[in-house]
Design a protein around this motif. Structure first.
Motif, PDB file in Angstrom:
ATOM      1  N   ALA A  66       0.809  -1.217   0.000  1.00 20.57           N
ATOM      2  CA  ALA A  66       0.000   0.000   0.000  1.00 20.57           C
ATOM      3  C   ALA A  66       0.840   1.264   0.000  1.00 20.57           C
ATOM      4  O   ALA A  66       0.286   2.367  -0.064  1.00 20.57           O
ATOM      5  CB  ALA A  66      -0.933  -0.007   1.210  1.00 20.57           C
ATOM      6  N   ASN A  67       2.154   1.104   0.066  1.00 21.31           N
ATOM      7  CA  ASN A  67       3.056   2.257  -0.039  1.00 21.31           C
ATOM      8  C   ASN A  67       3.339   2.505  -1.521  1.00 21.31           C
ATOM      9  O   ASN A  67       4.019   1.700  -2.170  1.00 21.31           O
ATOM     10  CB  ASN A  67       4.348   1.977   0.713  1.00 21.31           C
ATOM     11  N   PRO A  68       2.852   3.593  -2.108  1.00 18.97           N
ATOM     12  CA  PRO A  68       3.041   3.824  -3.547  1.00 18.97           C
ATOM     13  C   PRO A  68       4.504   3.926  -3.946  1.00 18.97           C
ATOM     14  O   PRO A  68       4.844   3.662  -5.102  1.00 18.97           O
ATOM     15  CB  PRO A  68       2.303   5.146  -3.797  1.00 18.97           C
ATOM     16  N   ALA A  69       5.376   4.293  -3.004  1.00 16.83           N
ATOM     17  CA  ALA A  69       6.790   4.467  -3.331  1.00 16.83           C
ATOM     18  C   ALA A  69       7.595   3.173  -3.211  1.00 16.83           C
ATOM     19  O   ALA A  69       8.794   3.172  -3.492  1.00 16.83           O
ATOM     20  CB  ALA A  69       7.405   5.527  -2.408  1.00 16.83           C
ATOM     21  N   CYS A  70       6.960   2.096  -2.824  1.00 15.28           N
ATOM     22  CA  CYS A  70       7.679   0.826  -2.623  1.00 15.28           C
ATOM     23  C   CYS A  70       8.056   0.209  -3.966  1.00 15.28           C
ATOM     24  O   CYS A  70       7.204   0.043  -4.850  1.00 15.28           O
ATOM     25  CB  CYS A  70       6.815  -0.139  -1.823  1.00 15.28           C
ATOM     26  N   PHE A  71       9.328  -0.141  -4.120  1.00 18.41           N
ATOM     27  CA  PHE A  71       9.770  -0.755  -5.372  1.00 18.41           C
ATOM     28  C   PHE A  71       9.153  -2.135  -5.559  1.00 18.41           C
ATOM     29  O   PHE A  71       9.058  -2.648  -6.674  1.00 18.41           O
ATOM     30  CB  PHE A  71      11.300  -0.877  -5.387  1.00 18.41           C
ATOM     31  N   GLN A  72       8.713  -2.744  -4.450  1.00 19.50           N
ATOM     32  CA  GLN A  72       8.163  -4.091  -4.506  1.00 19.50           C
ATOM     33  C   GLN A  72       6.663  -4.084  -4.774  1.00 19.50           C
ATOM     34  O   GLN A  72       6.066  -5.146  -4.956  1.00 19.50           O
ATOM     35  CB  GLN A  72       8.449  -4.788  -3.173  1.00 19.50           C
ATOM     36  N   ALA A  73       6.074  -2.888  -4.829  1.00 18.47           N
ATOM     37  CA  ALA A  73       4.620  -2.806  -4.953  1.00 18.47           C
ATOM     38  C   ALA A  73       4.110  -3.521  -6.197  1.00 18.47           C
ATOM     39  O   ALA A  73       3.055  -4.155  -6.174  1.00 18.47           O
ATOM     40  CB  ALA A  73       4.177  -1.345  -4.954  1.00 18.47           C
ATOM     41  N   ASN A  74       4.852  -3.419  -7.281  1.00 17.08           N
ATOM     42  CA  ASN A  74       4.427  -4.061  -8.525  1.00 17.08           C
ATOM     43  C   ASN A  74       5.465  -5.059  -9.027  1.00 17.08           C
ATOM     44  O   ASN A  74       5.545  -5.335 -10.225  1.00 17.08           O
ATOM     45  CB  ASN A  74       4.146  -3.004  -9.594  1.00 17.08           C
ATOM     46  N   SER A  75       6.241  -5.601  -8.109  1.00 14.36           N
ATOM     47  CA  SER A  75       7.228  -6.630  -8.452  1.00 14.36           C
ATOM     48  C   SER A  75       6.696  -8.001  -8.065  1.00 14.36           C
ATOM     49  O   SER A  75       6.215  -8.190  -6.942  1.00 14.36           O
ATOM     50  CB  SER A  75       8.553  -6.371  -7.730  1.00 14.36           C
ATOM     51  N   ILE A 180      -1.840 -24.175 -15.432  1.00  9.91           N
ATOM     52  CA  ILE A 180      -0.514 -23.592 -15.619  1.00  9.91           C
ATOM     53  C   ILE A 180      -0.679 -22.087 -15.785  1.00  9.91           C
ATOM     54  O   ILE A 180      -1.218 -21.627 -16.791  1.00  9.91           O
ATOM     55  CB  ILE A 180       0.196 -24.187 -16.844  1.00  9.91           C
ATOM     56  N   PRO A 181      -0.256 -21.293 -14.796  1.00  9.80           N
ATOM     57  CA  PRO A 181      -0.393 -19.835 -14.915  1.00  9.80           C
ATOM     58  C   PRO A 181       0.358 -19.291 -16.124  1.00  9.80           C
ATOM     59  O   PRO A 181       1.471 -19.724 -16.431  1.00  9.80           O
ATOM     60  CB  PRO A 181       0.215 -19.318 -13.605  1.00  9.80           C
ATOM     61  N   THR A 182      -0.244 -18.334 -16.797  1.00  5.36           N
ATOM     62  CA  THR A 182       0.324 -17.718 -17.987  1.00  5.36           C
ATOM     63  C   THR A 182       0.998 -16.403 -17.611  1.00  5.36           C
ATOM     64  O   THR A 182       0.807 -15.888 -16.503  1.00  5.36           O
ATOM     65  CB  THR A 182      -0.770 -17.463 -19.020  1.00  5.36           C
ATOM     66  N   PRO A 183       1.760 -15.819 -18.534  1.00  2.00           N
ATOM     67  CA  PRO A 183       2.335 -14.490 -18.250  1.00  2.00           C
ATOM     68  C   PRO A 183       1.286 -13.441 -17.918  1.00  2.00           C
ATOM     69  O   PRO A 183       1.549 -12.516 -17.139  1.00  2.00           O
ATOM     70  CB  PRO A 183       3.084 -14.161 -19.547  1.00  2.00           C
ATOM     71  N   ASP A 184       0.071 -13.566 -18.491  1.00  2.00           N
ATOM     72  CA  ASP A 184      -0.993 -12.613 -18.184  1.00  2.00           C
ATOM     73  C   ASP A 184      -1.511 -12.755 -16.760  1.00  2.00           C
ATOM     74  O   ASP A 184      -2.160 -11.840 -16.237  1.00  2.00           O
ATOM     75  CB  ASP A 184      -2.158 -12.794 -19.165  1.00  2.00           C
ATOM     76  N   ASP A 185      -1.248 -13.897 -16.121  1.00  2.00           N
ATOM     77  CA  ASP A 185      -1.716 -14.125 -14.756  1.00  2.00           C
ATOM     78  C   ASP A 185      -0.790 -13.528 -13.704  1.00  2.00           C
ATOM     79  O   ASP A 185      -1.158 -13.443 -12.523  1.00  2.00           O
ATOM     80  CB  ASP A 185      -1.848 -15.625 -14.477  1.00  2.00           C
ATOM     81  N   VAL A 186       0.415 -13.141 -14.096  1.00  2.00           N
ATOM     82  CA  VAL A 186       1.396 -12.651 -13.131  1.00  2.00           C
ATOM     83  C   VAL A 186       0.838 -11.434 -12.395  1.00  2.00           C
ATOM     84  O   VAL A 186       0.341 -10.493 -13.014  1.00  2.00           O
ATOM     85  CB  VAL A 186       2.727 -12.296 -13.827  1.00  2.00           C
ATOM     86  N   GLY A 187       0.912 -11.478 -11.077  1.00  2.00           N
ATOM     87  CA  GLY A 187       0.405 -10.389 -10.255  1.00  2.00           C
ATOM     88  C   GLY A 187      -1.035 -10.552  -9.841  1.00  2.00           C
ATOM     89  O   GLY A 187      -1.530  -9.789  -9.011  1.00  2.00           O
ATOM     90  N   CYS A 188      -1.730 -11.526 -10.392  1.00  2.00           N
ATOM     91  CA  CYS A 188      -3.135 -11.762 -10.055  1.00  2.00           C
ATOM     92  C   CYS A 188      -3.259 -12.919  -9.065  1.00  2.00           C
ATOM     93  O   CYS A 188      -2.522 -13.903  -9.154  1.00  2.00           O
ATOM     94  CB  CYS A 188      -3.948 -12.096 -11.311  1.00  2.00           C
ATOM     95  N   CYS A 189      -4.205 -12.788  -8.146  1.00  2.00           N
ATOM     96  CA  CYS A 189      -4.516 -13.917  -7.274  1.00  2.00           C
ATOM     97  C   CYS A 189      -5.407 -14.902  -8.033  1.00  2.00           C
ATOM     98  O   CYS A 189      -6.148 -14.523  -8.943  1.00  2.00           O
ATOM     99  CB  CYS A 189      -5.232 -13.434  -6.020  1.00  2.00           C
TER     100      CYS A 189
END
Length: 657
Positions: A66-75, A180-189
Motif C-alpha cells: 500500500a506504499n506507492p513508493a515501494c519498489f516491490q509494490a508491482n514486483s 498452468i499460470p500464464t504471463p498474463d496471470d502474473v500479479g493476479c490472485c
C-alpha cells in the motif's frame, strides 16, 4: 456411499504458490468425522466413490504494497517474494482490516514501508471519516454514537470497501484439474473452487470449497552470466573442441523442507525447479552432459523428452536400492550427448554393490567377516561408462578412419562423511575398471561426477596423483571393525587424470556445494591429460550472486544445492583407437577389478548427420596466465603399478571396539 451413522462430511484441499509456467496440481480429498465419547473419529472416504470438480478463476492485478513508493509494490519476481526478505514481515492496517477494506489498500510489505506511508495513509482515514460524516447530518462527531456501532471512520472505510472491492471480480480461466499460470496471470490472485460428485449417479456430495492463492509470481530472472576462465597456450584449432557439463541437480526426493528449511516450499517443488535447471542447461550449450541425482520417474517424464527437444540423447542408470515409496522415487546418473555431434557406440552400467558381493566371495571370508565387509560397502551407488563416436561434419572433405571415439564416465559416490574408506574403495574400483577399459583400446577419457570428497581427501589424491600416501589422517579416523581396502601402496591407477578446474585456475574452487550446513567442493570434471587438453572452465559464482534468491542453495534462483560445472576440452585428432573392449569378467584371481556388464537390450540410438561446431561461449572470456595444463598437486607414488590388478594381501579385520 457408505458412511458412519451421524458422520459429518469434510473436505481437505491445498494448492501451492502459483508461479508462471509451473503446473499447479492441487491436493483434495473427502473425509468423515464422527463424535464419540472418546472424542472425534476421522476416516477417509474411498476415492473410488467420488471425483472432484475444479474451477479456476483469476482476479485483477493489484499492488503488493500500500506504499506507492515501494519498489516491490508491482514486483512479482520470486527473488523479492522469498520467505525472509530483507524488508521484514507483511503488516496490515488494523482499522482498514476491521472495515474489510480491499486487501491491496491495507497491506504493507514490511515495517519500513508501513512507517514511510503511514502519514499519507492516515490522511485517508480522516478523509473517509469526514466524507461519511458530511453525508450524515445530525450525527454527533464527539461521541454521540450508539454503543456497539462503528465509528464514522470505520463506516466510511466500510462504504469505500463496498464500492471498490474486487473480491467478486473473478474471471473463469479453467475447469481442468491442473492449471498452468500464464504471463498474463502474473500479479493476479487465483481462486480455486472444488466440489465432490458421486461417481455412481453424479449426485453432489460436498462443496464448493474455495481457496484463494497469493499473487502469481513471474519466472525468476536467469542466473547471471558466468565468466569463462581460459587456459593460455591452448590452441583449439589443433583438435576437436567439446563442452562438458557435470551437474548434481538435486532429486525431488531429497528436496524437502527438513533438509532445506531456509528455502520456500514452493521453490523446492519440482515443477518450479525443473524450469530453472533446464534453462541453465540450455544456456550452457554443452556437447556432453553428466547429471547426478536424476530421479527415475523424472528421467522418463522430463529430462529425456525436454533435453531431446534441445537436440540430446541420453542413457540412465538408477541406484541399486528400491524406490522411496512410489515407483520411480529413486535417483541415479544420466549421461546425455548432442546427437548432431556424437553417436553412442557402447555403454555399461557399473553397480558397486555387485562388485562388493564378488569381492566378498573371492576373499573367502567367514560369515561374520563377510557380513561386516558387505555392511560397510553396500551403499547402492552406481556409475556409467559410455563410448561416444564423433560424427563428421556434413560435406567434410576428410573423415577420420577409424572415427574418433571418447569414453565418458559419470558417477555419484557415497555421501556420508564418516565413510572415507568406502568412497576411496568406490573410486579405486572405478579407476581399475576404467583403466582396463580405456587402455584396451586407447580411448581418451572424461570422468565427471559428484565425488562427495574435497580436494584434501584421499579420493582426490588418488584421482589426481594415481595413488594414496600412507599415514592418511582421514583413513586413520575411520570407525569400523573391517578394512575394505587393500594396502594403500596397492591403491593406484595409470589413467593420468587432471582436474579441469585446477588446470585452468591453479587450484580447486572454494565450493561447488553451498548450503547452510555445508560449504565445500565435491564436484569435478577429470580428463586424461595424455590425449585431452583443458581449454577453459566456467568460474564459480561468488556468494553475493548465489544468495540473491535466498540465504543459501537451493533458493528461488539456484534450484540445486550444487553448482553446475562447465568445461571446454580439446580432443587431439591424431590418436588411434583400438578394437572394442570386452566386458571385464572380474575373475577371482583379480578381485580388484570392477565387474561391469553390458546393459541388457543395448541398442545404438538413431542419430542425425547434422553437425554443429563447438558451442558458442555463453560467458565472457578471461585468459588465465597459468601455462601448466596439468598442475597435479602430488606426484604419483607408484608410477608402474601392477597392470594385472592390485595385490590385496588378505583382508584385515579389526576387533570390535
Amino acid at each position: 456411499m457408505a458412511s458412519m451413522p451421524g458422520a459429518e462430511l469434510h473436505m481437505s484441499c491445498r494448492v501451492e504458490r502459483p508461479v508462471e509456467g509451473c503446473r499447479l496440481k492441487p491436493h483434495g480429498y473427502l473425509f468423515e468425522t464422527q463424535q464419540t465419547d472418546s472424542g472425534p473419529i476421522k476416516s477417509s472416504v474411498d476415492k473410488k466413490e467420488y471425483h472432484l470438480v475444479w474451477r479456476w478463476y483469476k482476479g485483477k492485478r493489484r499492488p503488493n504494497c500500500a506504499n506507492p513508493a515501494c519498489f516491490q509494490a508491482n514486483s512479482y519476481s520470486p527473488l523479492d517474494w522469498r520467505t525472509n526478505p530483507a524488508r521484514g514481515f507483511t503488516l496490515q492496517c488494523v482499522p482498514c482490516l476491521k472495515a474489510k477494506a480491499p486487501r491491496y489498500t491495507l497491506t504493507f510489505c514490511g515495517a519500513e514501508c508501513f512507517r514511510a506511508a503511514w502519514g499519507e495513509h492516515q490522511k485517508r482515514h480522516h478523509a473517509a471519516a469526514t466524507s461519511r460524516e458530511r453525508g450524515s447530518p445530525g450525527r454527533s462527531h464527539q461521541g454521540g454514537q450508539h454503543p456497539g456501532s462503528k465509528s464514522p471512520m470505520m463506516k466510511a472505510l466500510a462504504m469505500e470497501a463496498e464500492e471498490t472491492t474486487d473480491e467478486e471480480s473473478w474471471e473463469l480461466v479453467s475447469t481442468n484439474y491442473a492449471y498452468i499460470p500464464t504471463p498474463d496471470d502474473v500479479g493476479c490472485c487465483l481462486r480455486v473452487e472444488v466440489g465432490a460428485v458421486r461417481r455412481l449417479d453424479g449426485e453432489h456430495l460436498f462443496g464448493p470449497k474455495i481457496m484463494r492463492t497469493d499473487p502469481v509470481l513471474s519466472l525468476p530472472p536467469p542466473i547471471p552470466k558466468r565468466r569463462l576462465v581460459a587456459v593460455s597456450g591452448v590452441d583449439p584449432s589443433g583438435g576437436t573442441r567439446l563442452r562438458v557439463v557435470t551437474y548434481n541437480v538435486l532429486a525431488e526426493i531429497y528436496a524437502t523442507k527438513q533438509a532445506y528449511p531456509y528455502c520456500d516450499y514452493w521453490a523446492l517443488t519440482w515443477d518450479y525447479r525443473r524450469h530453472n535447471l533446464m534453462r541453465e542447461l540450455s544456456e550452457a550449450q554443452a556437447d556432453v552432459i553428466c547429471l547426478q541425482e536424476v530421479q527415475a520417474d523424472h528421467y522418463d517424464e522430463h529430462w529425456s523428452p525436454m533435453l531431446g527437444e534441445m537436440g540430446y540423447e541420453g542413457i540412465y542408470k538408477q541406484k541399486t536400492r528400491e524406490a522411496m515409496g512410489a515407483a520411480g522415487k529413486v535417483d541415479g546418473c544420466a549421461t546425455f550427448w548432442r546427437r548432431a555431434r556424437f553417436r553412442l557406440c557402447e555403454h555399461y552400467a557399473v553397480e558397486f554393490n555387485e562388485n562388493a558381493y564378488r569381492e566378498a566371495g573371492a576373499l573367502n571370508l567367514s560369515e561374520r567377516e563377510e557380513h561386516s565387509f558387505l555392511s560397510r560397502l553396500l551403499k547402492d551407488n552406481v556409475a556409467q561408462i559410455s563410448v561416444l563416436e564423433l560424427l563428421p561434419p556434413p560435406h567434410a572433405r576428410q573423415v577420420s578412419n577409424p572415427p574418433m571415439q571418447l569414453c565418458v564416465a559419470n558417477t555419484h559416490l557415497y555421501s556420508n562423511k564418516d565413510f572415507p574408506d568406502v568412497k576411496l574403495w568406490q573410486t579405486f574400483t572405478l579407476t581399475q575398471e576404467l583403466e582396463h577399459f580405456v587402455f584396451g583400446r586407447n580411448l581418451p577419457l572424461v570422468l565427471c561426477g559428484d565425488f562427495n570428497s574435497g580436494p584434501e581427501s584421499c579420493v582426490y589424491e588418488l584421482l589426481s596423483s594415481g595413488g594414496v600416501r600412507d599415514g592418511s589422517s582421514e583413513l586413520a579416523n575411520v570407525q569400523s571393525d573391517v578394512d575394505v581396502l587393500p594396502a594403500l601402496h596397492d591403491v593406484t591407477h595409470r589413467l593420468q587424470l587432471s582436474s579441469a578446474f585446477s588446470t585452468a585456475t591453479g587450484g580447486e574452487p572454494r565450493y561447488t556445494n553451498f548450503t547452510k550446513g555445508f560449504v565445500g567442493t565435491l564436484d569435478y570434471c577429470w580428463f586424461s591429460n595424455a590425449d585431452i587438453l583443458c581449454a577453459a572452465v566456467a568460474a564459480i559464482p561468488p556468494e553475493e550472486v548465489l544468495t540473491l534468491g535466498g540465504e543459501a542453495m537451493p533458493n528461488t534462483q539456484f534450484s540445486s544445492d550444487h553448482i553446475m560445472m562447465l568445461t571446454d576440452l580439446v580432443l587431439y585428432d591424431g590418436y588411434n583407437p583400438g578394437p572394442p573392449a570386452q566386458p571385464n569378467p572380474s575373475p577371482p584371481s583379480a578381485p580388484a577389478l570392477l565387474y561391469a556388464s553390458p546393459s541388457p537390450g543395448l541398442r545404438l540410438h538413431p542419430h542425425s548427420q547434422a553437425h554443429s561446431q563447438a558451442a558458442p561461449l555463453y560467458v565472457t572470456s578471461n585468459v588465465n596466465s597459468n601455462p601448466n595444463p596439468n598442475p597435479n598437486p602430488n606426484p604419483n607414488p607408484n608410477p608402474n603399478p601392477n597392470p594385472n590388478g592390485a595385490n590385496w594381501g588378505g583382508l584385515r579385520v579389526r576387533a570390535p571396539g
